[in-house]
Design a protein around this motif. Structure first.
Motif, mmCIF file in Angstrom:
data_model
loop_
_atom_site.group_PDB
_atom_site.id
_atom_site.type_symbol
_atom_site.label_atom_id
_atom_site.label_comp_id
_atom_site.label_asym_id
_atom_site.label_seq_id
_atom_site.Cartn_x
_atom_site.Cartn_y
_atom_site.Cartn_z
ATOM 1 N N VAL A 186 0.808 -1.226 0.000
ATOM 2 C CA VAL A 186 0.000 0.000 0.000
ATOM 3 C C VAL A 186 0.838 1.272 0.000
ATOM 4 O O VAL A 186 0.305 2.357 -0.154
ATOM 5 C CB VAL A 186 -0.987 0.049 1.197
ATOM 6 C CG1 VAL A 186 -1.994 -1.071 1.105
ATOM 7 C CG2 VAL A 186 -0.265 0.013 2.526
ATOM 8 N N VAL A 187 2.154 1.124 0.169
ATOM 9 C CA VAL A 187 3.026 2.290 0.123
ATOM 10 C C VAL A 187 3.564 2.404 -1.296
ATOM 11 O O VAL A 187 4.172 1.479 -1.807
ATOM 12 C CB VAL A 187 4.196 2.150 1.124
ATOM 13 C CG1 VAL A 187 5.193 3.280 0.968
ATOM 14 C CG2 VAL A 187 3.662 2.109 2.549
ATOM 15 N N PRO A 188 3.316 3.545 -1.940
ATOM 16 C CA PRO A 188 3.775 3.685 -3.319
ATOM 17 C C PRO A 188 5.297 3.686 -3.406
ATOM 18 O O PRO A 188 5.969 4.262 -2.561
ATOM 19 C CB PRO A 188 3.212 5.041 -3.753
ATOM 20 C CG PRO A 188 3.006 5.783 -2.481
ATOM 21 C CD PRO A 188 2.687 4.752 -1.431
ATOM 22 N N VAL A 189 5.801 3.006 -4.395
ATOM 23 C CA VAL A 189 7.248 2.962 -4.601
ATOM 24 C C VAL A 189 7.597 4.006 -5.647
ATOM 25 O O VAL A 189 7.071 3.994 -6.754
ATOM 26 C CB VAL A 189 7.700 1.562 -5.067
ATOM 27 C CG1 VAL A 189 9.185 1.553 -5.351
ATOM 28 C CG2 VAL A 189 7.336 0.522 -4.026
ATOM 29 N N ILE A 190 8.466 4.926 -5.266
ATOM 30 C CA ILE A 190 8.877 5.993 -6.173
ATOM 31 C C ILE A 190 10.288 5.684 -6.634
ATOM 32 O O ILE A 190 11.192 5.514 -5.819
ATOM 33 C CB ILE A 190 8.827 7.366 -5.474
ATOM 34 C CG1 ILE A 190 7.401 7.665 -5.019
ATOM 35 C CG2 ILE A 190 9.351 8.456 -6.392
ATOM 36 C CD1 ILE A 190 7.274 8.908 -4.181
ATOM 37 N N ASP A 191 10.449 5.598 -7.933
ATOM 38 C CA ASP A 191 11.773 5.339 -8.508
ATOM 39 C C ASP A 191 12.688 6.504 -8.152
ATOM 40 O O ASP A 191 12.319 7.664 -8.265
ATOM 41 C CB ASP A 191 11.639 5.208 -10.026
ATOM 42 C CG ASP A 191 12.951 4.843 -10.695
ATOM 43 O OD1 ASP A 191 13.942 4.574 -9.982
ATOM 44 O OD2 ASP A 191 12.986 4.841 -11.931
ATOM 45 N N ALA A 192 13.897 6.170 -7.709
ATOM 46 C CA ALA A 192 14.854 7.207 -7.301
ATOM 47 C C ALA A 192 15.116 8.202 -8.423
ATOM 48 O O ALA A 192 15.355 9.384 -8.169
ATOM 49 C CB ALA A 192 16.160 6.566 -6.849
ATOM 50 N N SER A 193 15.057 7.752 -9.675
ATOM 51 C CA SER A 193 15.308 8.668 -10.788
ATOM 52 C C SER A 193 14.161 9.661 -10.962
ATOM 53 O O SER A 193 14.335 10.723 -11.540
ATOM 54 C CB SER A 193 15.525 7.887 -12.088
ATOM 55 O OG SER A 193 14.347 7.171 -12.420
ATOM 56 N N GLU A 194 12.966 9.317 -10.440
ATOM 57 C CA GLU A 194 11.809 10.206 -10.533
ATOM 58 C C GLU A 194 11.671 11.105 -9.314
ATOM 59 O O GLU A 194 10.884 12.038 -9.305
ATOM 60 C CB GLU A 194 10.521 9.388 -10.670
ATOM 61 C CG GLU A 194 10.442 8.574 -11.930
ATOM 62 C CD GLU A 194 9.197 7.703 -11.937
ATOM 63 O OE1 GLU A 194 8.268 7.994 -11.170
ATOM 64 O OE2 GLU A 194 9.168 6.743 -12.707
ATOM 65 N N SER A 195 12.410 10.817 -8.273
ATOM 66 C CA SER A 195 12.291 11.551 -7.015
ATOM 67 C C SER A 195 12.676 13.012 -7.192
ATOM 68 O O SER A 195 13.612 13.350 -7.887
ATOM 69 C CB SER A 195 13.183 10.914 -5.949
ATOM 70 O OG SER A 195 13.122 11.662 -4.769
ATOM 71 N N THR A 196 11.937 13.866 -6.514
ATOM 72 C CA THR A 196 12.228 15.299 -6.563
ATOM 73 C C THR A 196 12.890 15.760 -5.278
ATOM 74 O O THR A 196 12.951 16.947 -5.004
ATOM 75 C CB THR A 196 10.925 16.104 -6.780
ATOM 76 O OG1 THR A 196 10.029 15.792 -5.705
ATOM 77 C CG2 THR A 196 10.298 15.775 -8.111
ATOM 78 N N ALA A 197 13.391 14.802 -4.494
ATOM 79 C CA ALA A 197 13.963 15.137 -3.188
ATOM 80 C C ALA A 197 15.182 16.035 -3.301
ATOM 81 O O ALA A 197 15.437 16.824 -2.410
ATOM 82 C CB ALA A 197 14.335 13.856 -2.441
ATOM 83 N N SER A 198 15.929 15.949 -4.365
ATOM 84 C CA SER A 198 17.132 16.760 -4.457
ATOM 85 C C SER A 198 17.311 17.264 -5.891
ATOM 86 O O SER A 198 17.912 16.596 -6.708
ATOM 87 C CB SER A 198 18.341 15.918 -4.027
ATOM 88 O OG SER A 198 19.513 16.654 -4.214
ATOM 89 N N ASP A 199 16.784 18.403 -6.182
ATOM 90 C CA ASP A 199 16.924 19.001 -7.501
ATOM 91 C C ASP A 199 17.937 20.128 -7.426
ATOM 92 O O ASP A 199 17.610 21.253 -7.060
ATOM 93 C CB ASP A 199 15.582 19.570 -8.000
ATOM 94 C CG ASP A 199 14.680 18.496 -8.572
ATOM 95 O OD1 ASP A 199 15.179 17.384 -8.788
ATOM 96 O OD2 ASP A 199 13.494 18.783 -8.806
ATOM 97 N N GLY A 200 19.177 19.814 -7.749
ATOM 98 C CA GLY A 200 20.216 20.841 -7.777
ATOM 99 C C GLY A 200 20.393 21.515 -6.439
ATOM 100 O O GLY A 200 20.606 20.872 -5.419
#
Length: 146
Positions: A31-45
């Protein structure tokens, strides 16, 4: 003289308990969505993530000024995502605590088994001819989950 190790009679994890825990973790992961690390917006520049308080404050202000955002943005979305942060942090905190406790149990079982093996080996050497070391199949010692 070596320090005596405490006996932990409650470290046993039977197969049914292990299966229950693994199924629970599997259910959580389903039930927890898996977010691909390449799609993650956690660290944009150079962008820094804003604090939860900042996000919550903006969400509340956007509710107060919803007329200015009408047709552009639904303030409820920001509040909803703000709630998700808290939900996931609560889960993370609990899972970290469980991990810490499981690690402690594993370490205690390892320590006890190691010391018990040493005592057993010493006893065999004292009262008999030491048998040659035997090759052990590691899978023999694992709990089988069916």
């Amino acid at each position: 003289m070596e320090k005596a190790i405490p006996y932990y009679g409650d470290l046993h994890l039977d197969a049914a308990t292990k299966k229950l825990i693994l199924n629970l973790l599997k259910s959580i992961r389903s039930v927890v969505p898996v977010i691909d690390a390449s799609e993650s917006t956690a660290s944009d520049g150079d962008h820094e993530l804003k604090s939860r308080d900042y996000i919550r404050n903006v969400a509340l202000r956007s509710r107060q000024h919803s007329d200015m955002l009408e047709g552009i943005f639904n303030p409820g979305e920001l509040l909803r995502y703000s709630g998700y942060i808290k939900d996931y942090q609560d889960l993370i905190t609990q899972l970290e605590q469980v991990l810490k406790e499981l690690t402690s149990c594993r370490d205690s079982a390892w320590k006890f088994a190691s010391r018990l093996a040493e005592m057993t080996e010493e006893h065999i050497q004292m009262f008999g001819e030491a048998p040659p070391e035997v090759s052990v199949d590691q899978d023999e010692f694992k709990l089988k989950v069916v």
